[in-house]
Motif scaffolding. Structure first.
Motif, PDB file in Angstrom:
ATOM      1  N   MET A  12       0.847  -1.166   0.000  1.00 21.49           N
ATOM      2  CA  MET A  12       0.000   0.000   0.000  1.00 21.49           C
ATOM      3  C   MET A  12       0.903   1.242   0.000  1.00 21.49           C
ATOM      4  SD  MET A  12      -2.985   1.195   2.627  1.00 21.49           S
ATOM      5  CE  MET A  12      -4.124  -0.076   2.133  1.00 21.49           C
ATOM      6  N   ASP A  13       0.591   2.150  -0.858  1.00 21.90           N
ATOM      7  CA  ASP A  13       1.383   3.371  -0.998  1.00 21.90           C
ATOM      8  C   ASP A  13       1.187   4.274   0.219  1.00 21.90           C
ATOM      9  OD1 ASP A  13       3.021   4.983  -2.984  1.00 21.90           O
ATOM     10  OD2 ASP A  13       1.454   6.408  -2.457  1.00 21.90           O
ATOM     11  N   ARG A  71      -1.611   6.898   0.270  1.00 22.81           N
ATOM     12  CA  ARG A  71      -2.972   6.484   0.634  1.00 22.81           C
ATOM     13  C   ARG A  71      -3.196   6.649   2.134  1.00 22.81           C
ATOM     14  NH1 ARG A  71      -4.859   0.938  -2.255  1.00 22.81           N
ATOM     15  NH2 ARG A  71      -6.874   1.577  -1.468  1.00 22.81           N
ATOM     16  N   GLU A  78      -5.635   9.471   3.858  1.00 23.88           N
ATOM     17  CA  GLU A  78      -6.758   9.106   4.728  1.00 23.88           C
ATOM     18  C   GLU A  78      -6.631   9.800   6.083  1.00 23.88           C
ATOM     19  OE1 GLU A  78      -9.545   7.493   3.912  1.00 23.88           O
ATOM     20  OE2 GLU A  78      -8.776   7.300   1.883  1.00 23.88           O
ATOM     21  N   SER A 120      -4.906  10.705  -1.286  1.00 20.92           N
ATOM     22  CA  SER A 120      -5.320   9.310  -1.242  1.00 20.92           C
ATOM     23  C   SER A 120      -5.535   8.760  -2.650  1.00 20.92           C
ATOM     24  CB  SER A 120      -6.598   9.171  -0.429  1.00 20.92           C
ATOM     25  OG  SER A 120      -6.996   7.835  -0.338  1.00 20.92           O
ATOM     26  N   ALA A 121      -6.143   9.558  -3.512  1.00 20.22           N
ATOM     27  CA  ALA A 121      -6.357   9.127  -4.900  1.00 20.22           C
ATOM     28  C   ALA A 121      -5.026   8.922  -5.618  1.00 20.22           C
ATOM     29  CB  ALA A 121      -7.202  10.159  -5.639  1.00 20.22           C
ATOM     30  N   LYS A 140      -3.716   5.613  -4.521  1.00 18.37           N
ATOM     31  CA  LYS A 140      -4.438   4.512  -5.157  1.00 18.37           C
ATOM     32  C   LYS A 140      -3.958   4.317  -6.592  1.00 18.37           C
ATOM     33  CE  LYS A 140      -8.625   4.925  -2.391  1.00 18.37           C
ATOM     34  NZ  LYS A 140     -10.032   5.331  -2.371  1.00 18.37           N
ATOM     35  N   ASP A 195      -0.658   2.599  -6.524  1.00 17.48           N
ATOM     36  CA  ASP A 195      -0.842   1.173  -6.246  1.00 17.48           C
ATOM     37  C   ASP A 195      -1.284   0.425  -7.495  1.00 17.48           C
ATOM     38  OD1 ASP A 195      -0.069   1.286  -3.602  1.00 17.48           O
ATOM     39  OD2 ASP A 195      -2.118   1.433  -2.824  1.00 17.48           O
ATOM     40  N   LYS A 196      -2.215   1.000  -8.248  1.00 11.64           N
ATOM     41  CA  LYS A 196      -2.702   0.334  -9.459  1.00 11.64           C
ATOM     42  C   LYS A 196      -1.589   0.184 -10.482  1.00 11.64           C
ATOM     43  CE  LYS A 196      -7.568   1.403  -9.101  1.00 11.64           C
ATOM     44  NZ  LYS A 196      -8.747   2.001  -9.723  1.00 11.64           N
ATOM     45  N   ASP A 219       0.774  -2.524  -9.281  1.00  9.50           N
ATOM     46  CA  ASP A 219       0.177  -3.852  -9.465  1.00  9.50           C
ATOM     47  C   ASP A 219       0.199  -4.257 -10.939  1.00  9.50           C
ATOM     48  OD1 ASP A 219      -0.291  -3.984  -6.758  1.00  9.50           O
ATOM     49  OD2 ASP A 219      -2.421  -3.489  -6.903  1.00  9.50           O
TER      50      ASP A 219
END
Length: 60
Positions: free
Chosen positions: A1-2, A5, A9, A45-46, A49, A52-53, A56
């Motif tokens: 998890m970055d 993020r 949060e 946070s975006a 995400k 992370d995408k 991945d």
């Protein structure tokens, strides 16, 4: 998890608390600061995400 993020949060939560405190006390400056911090947290946070995408997708 970055980490963005997690930090994003945390900013959103902190902003929500400031916003609520501003509303309760009638301090519009604090309320506005909370709204701005929530927005910054949402953006951060975006970004996390998205990172992370991408990470991945590269791993596949």
């Amino acid at each position: 998890m970055d980490s963005n993020r997690i930090k994003g949060e945390a900013k959103k939560v902190k902003g929500s608390i400031k916003e609520a405190a501003g509303k309760i006390t009638g301090d519009r400056s604090l309320e506005a600061e909370g709204v701005a911090e929530k927005a910054a947290g949402t953006v951060q946070s975006a970004a996390g995400k998205a990172t992370d995408k991408i990470r991945d997708a590269v791993r596949k």
